[in-house]
Enzyme design. Structure first.
Site, PDB file in Angstrom:
ATOM      1  N   ASP A  66       0.837  -1.205   0.000  1.00  0.00           N
ATOM      2  CA  ASP A  66       0.000   0.000   0.000  1.00  0.00           C
ATOM      3  C   ASP A  66       0.871   1.254   0.000  1.00  0.00           C
ATOM      4  O   ASP A  66       0.359   2.382  -0.087  1.00  0.00           O
ATOM      5  CB  ASP A  66      -1.003   0.001   1.161  1.00  0.00           C
ATOM      6  CG  ASP A  66      -0.340  -0.044   2.525  1.00  0.00           C
ATOM      7  OD1 ASP A  66       0.892  -0.175   2.595  1.00  0.00           O
ATOM      8  OD2 ASP A  66      -1.066   0.062   3.538  1.00  0.00           O
ATOM      9  N   SER A  67       2.195   1.062   0.005  1.00  0.00           N
ATOM     10  CA  SER A  67       3.111   2.184  -0.231  1.00  0.00           C
ATOM     11  C   SER A  67       2.839   2.811  -1.596  1.00  0.00           C
ATOM     12  O   SER A  67       3.310   3.917  -1.880  1.00  0.00           O
ATOM     13  CB  SER A  67       4.565   1.721  -0.137  1.00  0.00           C
ATOM     14  OG  SER A  67       4.770   0.573  -0.943  1.00  0.00           O
ATOM     15  N   ASP A 105      -1.230  -6.070  -0.214  1.00  0.00           N
ATOM     16  CA  ASP A 105      -1.524  -5.428   1.072  1.00  0.00           C
ATOM     17  C   ASP A 105      -3.013  -5.160   1.225  1.00  0.00           C
ATOM     18  O   ASP A 105      -3.667  -4.683   0.285  1.00  0.00           O
ATOM     19  CB  ASP A 105      -0.812  -4.060   1.140  1.00  0.00           C
ATOM     20  CG  ASP A 105       0.396  -4.089   2.055  1.00  0.00           C
ATOM     21  OD1 ASP A 105       0.497  -4.992   2.920  1.00  0.00           O
ATOM     22  OD2 ASP A 105       1.246  -3.193   1.905  1.00  0.00           O
ATOM     23  N   LYS A 135      -1.374  -9.346   2.839  1.00  0.00           N
ATOM     24  CA  LYS A 135      -0.569  -8.916   3.995  1.00  0.00           C
ATOM     25  C   LYS A 135      -1.413  -7.920   4.787  1.00  0.00           C
ATOM     26  O   LYS A 135      -2.110  -7.091   4.191  1.00  0.00           O
ATOM     27  CB  LYS A 135       0.741  -8.261   3.557  1.00  0.00           C
ATOM     28  CG  LYS A 135       1.548  -7.716   4.750  1.00  0.00           C
ATOM     29  CD  LYS A 135       2.976  -7.383   4.395  1.00  0.00           C
ATOM     30  CE  LYS A 135       3.183  -6.026   3.735  1.00  0.00           C
ATOM     31  NZ  LYS A 135       2.752  -4.870   4.552  1.00  0.00           N
ATOM     32  N   GLU A 137      -1.332  -5.434   8.578  1.00  0.00           N
ATOM     33  CA  GLU A 137      -0.495  -4.868   9.639  1.00  0.00           C
ATOM     34  C   GLU A 137      -1.104  -5.140  11.011  1.00  0.00           C
ATOM     35  O   GLU A 137      -2.330  -5.156  11.161  1.00  0.00           O
ATOM     36  CB  GLU A 137      -0.329  -3.359   9.430  1.00  0.00           C
ATOM     37  CG  GLU A 137       0.416  -3.022   8.156  1.00  0.00           C
ATOM     38  CD  GLU A 137       0.672  -1.528   7.995  1.00  0.00           C
ATOM     39  OE1 GLU A 137       0.446  -0.745   8.947  1.00  0.00           O
ATOM     40  OE2 GLU A 137       1.110  -1.152   6.888  1.00  0.00           O
ATOM     41  N   GLU A 204       9.360  -4.433  10.242  1.00  0.00           N
ATOM     42  CA  GLU A 204       9.816  -3.168   9.638  1.00  0.00           C
ATOM     43  C   GLU A 204      10.334  -2.194  10.691  1.00  0.00           C
ATOM     44  O   GLU A 204       9.719  -2.029  11.766  1.00  0.00           O
ATOM     45  CB  GLU A 204       8.646  -2.506   8.887  1.00  0.00           C
ATOM     46  CG  GLU A 204       9.020  -1.120   8.328  1.00  0.00           C
ATOM     47  CD  GLU A 204       8.019  -0.544   7.335  1.00  0.00           C
ATOM     48  OE1 GLU A 204       7.020  -1.210   7.023  1.00  0.00           O
ATOM     49  OE2 GLU A 204       8.272   0.594   6.878  1.00  0.00           O
TER      50      GLU A 204
HETATM   51  O1  KIV Z   1       3.547  -1.079   1.620  1.00  0.00           O
HETATM   52  C1  KIV Z   1       4.670  -1.566   1.507  1.00  0.00           C
HETATM   53  O2  KIV Z   1       5.384  -1.362   0.532  1.00  0.00           O
HETATM   54  C2  KIV Z   1       5.142  -2.406   2.604  1.00  0.00           C
HETATM   55  C3  KIV Z   1       6.595  -2.753   2.634  1.00  0.00           C
HETATM   56  C4  KIV Z   1       7.392  -1.544   2.878  1.00  0.00           C
HETATM   57  C5  KIV Z   1       6.886  -3.846   3.587  1.00  0.00           C
HETATM   58  O3  KIV Z   1       4.385  -2.773   3.451  1.00  0.00           O
END
Ligand code: KIV
Length: 288
Positions: A66-67, A105, A135, A137, A204
């Protein structure tokens, strides 16, 4: 299977080798046996089909992070990212890859309320994209959800330590695991996720001793970012390591300076257009 393959009739697609042999989630989990990972797991973020095509052969896992909120959309954080954005980019990454496991994510707000809400969001993501896993969090608080998803057919990668979706609670993006209490909490979070069945856990932005403790203690692979070379694998935001941004977190090693090179190429093009030197004859259609 064909639903997620590239249309090789379109000009820029890379043909997909047949038969299509993708790594699997269990194969990634099995990399760590009896606490030892002989072959570290290589993971990079990918958001587009072309990026996936270029990274796929080198990676075990492509993470549609989600970056992308910041990297692709110029948003101030990951909080505004939607399920639809994640599904669309994940589908592109699946179309552009044939080897790596694609993990997507779950965006902020799409899974925290309840295990049932998480299942609705995660199943939507996997249906729309063809990705293999999600994924999410959070540690202890998410253990029940992780168990719920896995027992209903959705593999989950955990994410502990610095969890960017919780930036407003954490008060910033600084390193975690500084004091003993925080380090113990991160360790407990990772253990709970592993016990719930997470096939891997991203750790992280934690101090190295904490990352090493988590890696030694947790049975599933621990994938570090700004953590320790001792982790079972590593992940980086691809655009950071390619040098697409002037400012990157301190732990990022830049393997290229692409922003500078793109600027140089654009300047050369602009100069030729303004001087009417582009297109040159060999870049125009000529009557035969
Ligand atoms: O959103 C993302 O890119 C991430 C990584 C930095 C682990 O969660």
């Amino acid at each position: 299977m064909s639903t997620f393959q590239l249309d090789t009739a379109t000009s820029r697609a890379t043909p997909t080798p047949q038969p299509l042999r993708r790594l699997t989630v269990p194969a990634i989990r099995e990399r760590k046996r009896d606490g030892v990972t002989d072959e570290p797991i290589v993971c990079l973020t990918a958001y587009t089909a072309r990026q996936a095509q270029l990274l796929d052969a080198h990676c075990d896992v492509l993470l549609v992070g989600d970056s992308l909120g910041q990297v692709i959309y110029g948003l101030p954080s990951t909080l505004p990212v939607t399920l639809e954005m994640m599904a669309n980019h994940a589908a592109a990454v699946v179309r552009g890859s044939y080897h790596a496991v694609v993990v997507v994510d779950m965006p902020f707000g799409s899974y925290e309320a309840s295990p049932a809400a998480a299942f609705a969001s995660a199943s939507q993501l996997l249906k729309a994209s063809g990705a293999a896993a999600v994924k999410l969090e959070g540690g202890e608080a998410m253990a029940e959800t992780v168990d719920f998803l896995i027992s209903r057919g959705i593999p989950v990668m955990g994410h502990v330590g610095l969890t960017p979706q919780a930036v407003n609670v954490l008060g910033g993006y600084g390193a975690r695991g500084r004091g003993e209490a925080e380090a113990t909490k991160i360790l407990r979070d990772a253990r709970m996720l592993a016990n719930a069945g997470a096939f891997a856990i991203v750790v992280e932005g934690v101090l190295e001793p904490t990352a090493i403790r988590v890696t030694r203690d947790v049975p599933c692979p621990v994938i570090g970012i700004g953590a320790s070379a001792q982790c079972d694998g590593q992940v980086l935001v691809t655009d950071d390591m390619l040098g697409m941004f002037e400012r990157v977190p301190r732990f990022v090693k830049r393997y290229d300076e692409l922003a500078e090179r793109i600027g140089t190429a654009a300047a050369a093009y602009a100069e030729e257009v303004r001087a009417r030197r582009f297109p040159a004859e060999d870049h125009t259609y000529q009557a035969r």
